[in-house]
Write a protein that holds these residues in place. Structure first.
Motif, short mmCIF file in Angstrom:
data_model
loop_
_atom_site.label_atom_id
_atom_site.label_comp_id
_atom_site.label_asym_id
_atom_site.label_seq_id
_atom_site.Cartn_x
_atom_site.Cartn_y
_atom_site.Cartn_z
N UNK A 257 137.75 14.84 -28.24
CA UNK A 257 136.29 15.03 -28.33
C UNK A 257 135.98 16.40 -28.97
N UNK A 258 136.78 17.40 -28.60
CA UNK A 258 136.54 18.74 -29.16
C UNK A 258 136.77 18.75 -30.67
N UNK A 259 137.80 18.01 -31.12
CA UNK A 259 138.04 17.91 -32.57
C UNK A 259 136.84 17.34 -33.29
N UNK A 260 136.19 16.38 -32.63
CA UNK A 260 135.07 15.69 -33.29
C UNK A 260 133.74 16.43 -33.14
N UNK A 261 133.53 17.06 -31.98
CA UNK A 261 132.21 17.69 -31.73
C UNK A 261 132.21 19.21 -31.85
N UNK A 262 133.39 19.81 -31.80
CA UNK A 262 133.47 21.27 -31.91
C UNK A 262 133.45 21.95 -30.55
N UNK A 263 133.87 23.23 -30.53
CA UNK A 263 134.07 23.94 -29.26
C UNK A 263 132.79 24.35 -28.52
N UNK A 264 131.62 24.30 -29.19
CA UNK A 264 130.40 24.65 -28.46
C UNK A 264 130.01 23.50 -27.53
N UNK A 265 130.22 22.29 -28.03
CA UNK A 265 129.80 21.13 -27.23
C UNK A 265 130.86 20.69 -26.23
N UNK A 266 132.10 21.16 -26.41
CA UNK A 266 133.17 20.76 -25.49
C UNK A 266 133.90 22.01 -25.02
N UNK A 267 133.84 22.27 -23.72
CA UNK A 267 134.41 23.52 -23.22
C UNK A 267 135.35 23.28 -22.04
N UNK A 268 136.40 24.09 -21.98
CA UNK A 268 137.36 23.99 -20.86
C UNK A 268 137.43 25.29 -20.08
N UNK A 269 136.73 26.30 -20.52
CA UNK A 269 136.69 27.59 -19.80
C UNK A 269 135.47 28.36 -20.31
N UNK A 270 135.26 29.53 -19.72
CA UNK A 270 134.13 30.37 -20.16
C UNK A 270 132.94 30.23 -19.24
N UNK A 271 131.92 31.04 -19.51
CA UNK A 271 130.76 31.13 -18.61
C UNK A 271 130.00 29.81 -18.50
N UNK A 272 129.75 29.17 -19.67
CA UNK A 272 128.97 27.93 -19.64
C UNK A 272 129.75 26.83 -18.90
N UNK A 273 131.07 26.80 -19.13
CA UNK A 273 131.92 25.83 -18.43
C UNK A 273 131.84 26.07 -16.92
N UNK A 274 132.00 27.34 -16.50
CA UNK A 274 132.01 27.66 -15.06
C UNK A 274 130.68 27.26 -14.42
N UNK A 275 129.57 27.61 -15.11
CA UNK A 275 128.25 27.28 -14.55
C UNK A 275 128.10 25.76 -14.44
N UNK A 276 128.59 25.04 -15.45
CA UNK A 276 128.49 23.57 -15.43
C UNK A 276 129.38 22.96 -14.37
N UNK A 277 130.60 23.48 -14.26
CA UNK A 277 131.57 22.90 -13.32
C UNK A 277 131.12 23.11 -11.88
N UNK A 278 130.41 24.21 -11.62
CA UNK A 278 130.08 24.55 -10.22
C UNK A 278 128.59 24.36 -9.91
N UNK A 279 127.86 23.72 -10.82
CA UNK A 279 126.40 23.69 -10.68
C UNK A 279 125.84 22.56 -9.82
N UNK A 280 126.68 21.62 -9.37
CA UNK A 280 126.15 20.48 -8.61
C UNK A 280 125.54 20.98 -7.29
N UNK A 281 124.53 20.25 -6.84
CA UNK A 281 123.81 20.63 -5.61
C UNK A 281 124.72 20.59 -4.38
N UNK A 282 125.54 19.55 -4.30
CA UNK A 282 126.42 19.38 -3.14
C UNK A 282 127.72 20.16 -3.37
N UNK A 283 128.05 21.04 -2.43
CA UNK A 283 129.26 21.87 -2.57
C UNK A 283 130.50 21.02 -2.82
N UNK A 284 130.55 19.82 -2.21
CA UNK A 284 131.73 18.95 -2.40
C UNK A 284 131.91 18.61 -3.88
N UNK A 285 130.82 18.50 -4.61
CA UNK A 285 130.90 18.21 -6.05
C UNK A 285 131.06 19.49 -6.88
N UNK A 286 130.46 20.58 -6.41
CA UNK A 286 130.55 21.85 -7.14
C UNK A 286 131.98 22.40 -7.10
#
Ligand SMILES: Cc1cc2nc3c(=O)[nH]c(=O)nc-3n(C[C@H](O)[C@H](O)[C@H](O)COP(=O)(O)OP(=O)(O)OC[C@H]3O[C@@H](n4cnc5c(N)ncnc54)[C@H](O)[C@@H]3O)c2cc1C
Length: 493
Positions: A30-59
């Motif tokens: 997906x990263x090859x096709x969409x580029x690194x801005x739209x597909x992230x595996x680390x960094x601030x935006x990734x961290x905020x996205x990965x931990x942003x769910x309302x329920x801690x079990x999902x965050x």
């Protein structure tokens, strides 16, 4: 350890390793096709996205990568790769699912809609076109200058996933479930194909299944919704607010709730009853009551509807004239995230006796006593949302939905529990007590559970009037059962 258990553990570890490999493969494709801005595996935006769910079990779940689509074609690209790579995945819009695993994926691909948040109003068709990344607060604020609103959530921070689970709004008694107000859906199917589904085109079955079917039928990338004329914030056609009752009034509130469900069918009346027990086992009740008046000189709630609730001794009463935006903002609950949360659904038809409500309260008291010693709960609550027959009728007038509830009205119950700060999962003994409570809770035959407020193990589809249709439609659009096998979500298909 038994050899059998050891083999099971090895098999499961091997399977999960293979699935992680598949997700990593999907991420790089997906990263090859969409580029690194739209597909992230680390960094601030990734961290905020990965931990942003309302329920801690999902965050706390950590995806291999996050896809941040900007447009539908990005979702198509992501889904094609996920499907081809046999990868696990999750989809997140407003992130308010209480069900563990439903909006994030440990080691899988997360499609997160935070960057798709366009909204517009078409005056000619009186429809709102909105992307999935908006919250109901954002959408309602954006529509307020036009004097219209979507039939969205009752808490402003909740997102558009609400519509796919049915969706209960303060506007629902008069206008149906949120899902009933969908005119058209852009849907990316499991293999990445885009279809547009409406009530009467070739995807009418998919359209109906998505109105209550949750995440199992495809990924919605655009909602076109019928708008409701609610007025601007200068207009105050609502009377209502919140009443808080002390412990000594809780039984009277339960009785009055039963009487309300049994007798009130007026589509202009709205109520939401919370009975809450805090960690120290102190019960209290909070009731939100609203009435959409025809005469704006009216300043009081009709006593023929709310009289019993209004006559119960309260700790505080705050009833005023309100705009629709103020109605939505009455209860800021849900705006805070980061705690462990669990839900559980029940349903009583309007024919049930008051004793059924009192029994539910007694079972719930037993549950709260059983879990009190664990120290794992901040509070537990039993929440009643009346669904008058008018709500079901409004949905039928729009072609119906997957829930296909009988006429006559019912009340949706939610066991909503918040865990102590930092605790993501209830301890096993508390979980057992919860399952016991849900099993003891009376269920009116033929009436549906509400998907948005269920325990992740409850088979909500089975309670729908359209269960057979749901199974058949699922097999039509996902014949290899990819979605149920690669994404956590409602069981039963
Ligand atoms: C505080 C609070 C208040 C609530 N109030 C209400 C209420 O008033 N009325 C009501 O009906 N419900 C209410 N709910 C329940 C809520 O509607 C559901 O949890 C709903 O699923 C949340 O949607 P979301 O987009 O915020 O969550 P998400 O967790 O992002 O999504 C929920 C589910 O929908 C799926 N999903 C989301 N978007 C898409 C998409 N575009 N395509 C395919 N699948 C998708 C996700 O994968 C997930 O399974 C409330 C929940 C909370 C926590």
């Amino acid at each position: 350890m038994k050899v059998y258990t050891l083999i099971q553990m090895l098999l499961s570890a091997t399977l999960s390793f293979a699935q992680d490999q598949n997700a990593t493969m999907a991420c790089s494709s997906i990263e090859n096709l969409l580029g690194p801005t739209k597909v992230q595996s680390s960094g601030l935006q990734f961290e905020a996205g990965a931990t942003g769910a309302w329920n801690l079990a999902n965050a706390q779940l950590r995806p291999a990568c996050i896809v941040f689509p900007l447009e539908t074609s990005d979702v198509q690209v992501a889904m094609k790769s996920i499907f081809k790579s046999n990868a696990r995945y999750a989809v997140q819009a407003g992130g308010h699912s209480a069900m563990e695993g439903w909006d994030n994926s440990q080691g899988g691909v997360l499609i997160l809609f935070s960057q798709m948040n366009n909204i517009s109003y078409n005056q000619e068709t009186n429809t709102i076109s909105m992307e999935p990344g908006l919250t109901w607060g954002e959408a309602t604020n954006a529509m307020e200058p036009f004097g219209v609103a979507p039939v969205g959530g009752r808490a402003s921070a909740v997102g558009t996933g609400l519509l796919l689970g049915g969706g209960i709004s303060f506007l629902s008694p008069a206008h149906g479930f949120g899902a009933d107000n969908i005119k058209c859906l852009d849907v990316v199917l499991v293999d990445g194909t885009l279809v547009v589904a409406t009530v009467d085109n070739e995807y009418a079955d998919l359209f109906r299944a998505l109105k209550g079917g949750g995440s199992r039928y495809g990924i919605v990338t655009k909602y076109e919704l019928y708008a409701v004329h609610t007025g601007t914030s200068a207009d105050k056609p609502w009377i209502g607010g919140t009443i808080v009752y002390p412990s000594s009034s809780v039984e009277a509130v339960i009785n009055a709730t039963a009487h309300y469900v049994q007798t009130v069918g007026d589509p202009r009346a709205v109520s939401l009853v919370n009975v809450i027990i805090s960690g120290e086992i102190t019960a209290m009740a909070q009731v939100e009551l609203f009435y959409n008046v025809t005469d704006t000189n009216t300043t009081t709630l009709p006593s023929s509807i709310f009289g019993e609730l209004l006559s119960i001794p309260a700790s505080s009463t705050n009833i005023t004239q309100l705009s629709y935006l103020e109605v939505l903002n009455t209860n800021p609950a849900g705006n805070n995230s980061g705690s462990g949360e669990t839900f559980g659904a029940g349903v009583f038809s309007t024919a049930e006796s008051t004793q059924v409500y009192l029994d539910a309260r007694a079972h719930w008291d037993n549950f709260t006593q059983a879990v009190a010693g664990t120290g794992a709960y901040f509070f537990t609550s039993l929440i009643f949302t009346p669904i008058p027959s008018s709500q079901v009728e409004a949905g039928r007038a729009r072609g119906g939905n997957a829930i296909h509830a009988p006429l006559g009205g019912y009340v949706a119950l939610n066991l909503g529990d918040q865990l102590t700060l930092g605790v993501a999962q209830p301890p096993p003994e508390a979980d057992e007590a919860k399952l016991l409570f849900l099993n003891q809770l009376h269920r009116s035959p033929g009436f549906p559970f509400f998907m948005n407020e269920c325990d992740k193990r409850q088979n909500v589809y089975e309670t729908y009037g359209d269960y057979e249709f749901m199974k058949k439609t699922y097999m039509k659009y996902d014949p290899t059962r990819f979605i149920v096998e690669h994404m956590s979500g409602p069981p039963g298909l």
